[in-house]
Scaffold this active site. Structure first.
Site, PDB file in Angstrom:
ATOM      1  N   THR A  98      92.985 -16.711  36.496  1.00  0.00           N
ATOM      2  CA  THR A  98      94.390 -16.562  35.186  1.00  0.00           C
ATOM      3  C   THR A  98      94.792 -17.701  35.410  1.00  0.00           C
ATOM      4  O   THR A  98      94.564 -18.648  36.671  1.00  0.00           O
ATOM      5  CB  THR A  98      95.397 -15.902  37.093  1.00  0.00           C
ATOM      6  OG1 THR A  98      94.472 -14.514  36.239  1.00  0.00           O
ATOM      7  CG2 THR A  98      96.936 -15.981  35.873  1.00  0.00           C
ATOM      8  N   LYS A 173      98.331 -11.869  30.161  1.00  0.00           N
ATOM      9  CA  LYS A 173      98.585 -11.504  32.188  1.00  0.00           C
ATOM     10  C   LYS A 173      99.980 -12.008  32.417  1.00  0.00           C
ATOM     11  O   LYS A 173     100.081 -11.104  33.782  1.00  0.00           O
ATOM     12  CB  LYS A 173      96.968 -12.419  31.931  1.00  0.00           C
ATOM     13  CG  LYS A 173      97.287 -12.938  33.839  1.00  0.00           C
ATOM     14  CD  LYS A 173      96.904 -10.864  34.336  1.00  0.00           C
ATOM     15  CE  LYS A 173      96.063 -11.013  36.008  1.00  0.00           C
ATOM     16  NZ  LYS A 173      95.336 -11.663  36.663  1.00  0.00           N
ATOM     17  N   LYS A 241     101.450 -17.690  42.394  1.00  0.00           N
ATOM     18  CA  LYS A 241     100.918 -19.017  41.091  1.00  0.00           C
ATOM     19  C   LYS A 241     100.856 -18.696  40.241  1.00  0.00           C
ATOM     20  O   LYS A 241     101.563 -18.872  38.894  1.00  0.00           O
ATOM     21  CB  LYS A 241      99.228 -19.151  41.710  1.00  0.00           C
ATOM     22  CG  LYS A 241      98.088 -20.015  40.581  1.00  0.00           C
ATOM     23  CD  LYS A 241      96.889 -19.876  40.581  1.00  0.00           C
ATOM     24  CE  LYS A 241      96.754 -18.150  39.923  1.00  0.00           C
ATOM     25  NZ  LYS A 241      95.625 -17.931  39.602  1.00  0.00           N
TER      26      LYS A 241
END
Length: 294
Positions: A98, A173, A241
């Site tokens: 990701t 995502k 994150k």
């Protein structure tokens, strides 16, 4: 070219993902920064390991990457020891990390210069999804490249979709993480309220989960949340994150993410009480820390 695969990054996700590829009959060579982890994988699944990403990728048709963040990806892709240094024209580079959409587009350009097809392919489903081979894969890239890569990803995924050009998988995502953040905060507040109201949390969830309030998070996390156990999934550090990436992208595209920004701050509170490695359902721990029982 034979169906040789390279898998770079043997963390909680990559380790079982690479294992599924090997068990499906692919010839897999792995690379991990910790050579001991790579050796353990070889002992468990067979296959081979290499000392550098470049060595691992030198004869592979499909090179998969699943590491920590943008900088980690760059460190295993670029340079003399990076995977792109030895990848052959006509091969495929698939990044399951990701990352930012900006990095995905950067990698796409770098791969194109080597006549390598690139797919950004972040996953959802967590450690359990990786171990059970039922991940959801969100992809960005060329349709022909996706058609070639999709069946190779099948051993560790139950669903994969091409969302658009390179970067689209990472943007999808971000949507995934935005939605999860809101759902988990709502669930945490609901369970917190139930406790304060003197209700039986399990009976409450057993009742409301049958209706519109039901969710994956509720079904899979409510029991451990009620028990104050937060060792069962995606870590708070990694969620922050990911939410940071989404918030950065929102500042660029003009999207308003007020709830996401708020929940990101709440996860910062969880980190402040020592919950960096708690799973994302630990938003309830924050509420209970702020509102201890009488």
């Amino acid at each position: 070219m034979s169906k040789k695969c390279t898998f770079i990054g043997l963390g909680v996700m990559g380790y079982p993902m690479a294992g599924h590829l090997q068990q499906a009959g692919y010839d897999v060579c792995v690379y991990n920064r910790s050579a001991e982890k790579a050796q353990k994988w070889v002992e468990q699944y067979g296959g081979r390991s290499a000392a550098t990403p470049a060595q691992a990728a030198s004869d592979a048709e499909f090179v998969f990457v699943c590491v920590g963040n943008d900088d980690d990806v760059r460190s295993v892709i670029y340079g003399d020891d990076g995977a792109l240094a030895t990848m052959a024209p006509g091969s495929y580079l698939i990044d399951h990390t990701t990352t930012s959409a900006l990095l995905a587009r950067e990698l796409g350009e770098a791969a194109q210069e080597k006549q390598v097809a690139f797919i950004d392919a972040p996953v959802s489903g967590g450690q359990a999804g990786a171990e059970n081979g039922v991940l959801t894969v969100m992809c960005g890239g060329d349709a022909d490249a996706f058609a070639a890569v999709q069946p190779v990803m099948a051993p560790f995924s139950r669903f994969s979709e091409l969302l658009g050009p390179i970067g689209s998988g990472q943007l999808c995502k971000m949507v995934n993480q935005i939605c999860i953040a809101g759902v988990v905060q709502g669930l945490a507040e609901g369970l917190h309220f139930a406790k304060k109201a003197g209700l039986d949390g399990e009976k409450v969830v057993e009742t409301i989960s049958k209706g519109a309030a039901g969710s994956w998070q509720m079904e899979n996390r409510y029991k451990t949340m009620l028990q104050g156990e937060y060792e069962f999934g995606f870590a708070v550090d990694w969620m922050r994150k990911d939410l940071g990436i989404a918030l950065d992208e929102a500042r660029s595209n003009g999207a308003t993410l007020a709830l996401t920004a708020l929940v990101d701050q709440y996860y910062g509170d969880v980190q402040a009480i020592g919950g960096n490695r708690y799973d994302t359902s630990s938003l309830l721990a924050r509420l209970e820390k702020l509102n201890p029982s009488d």
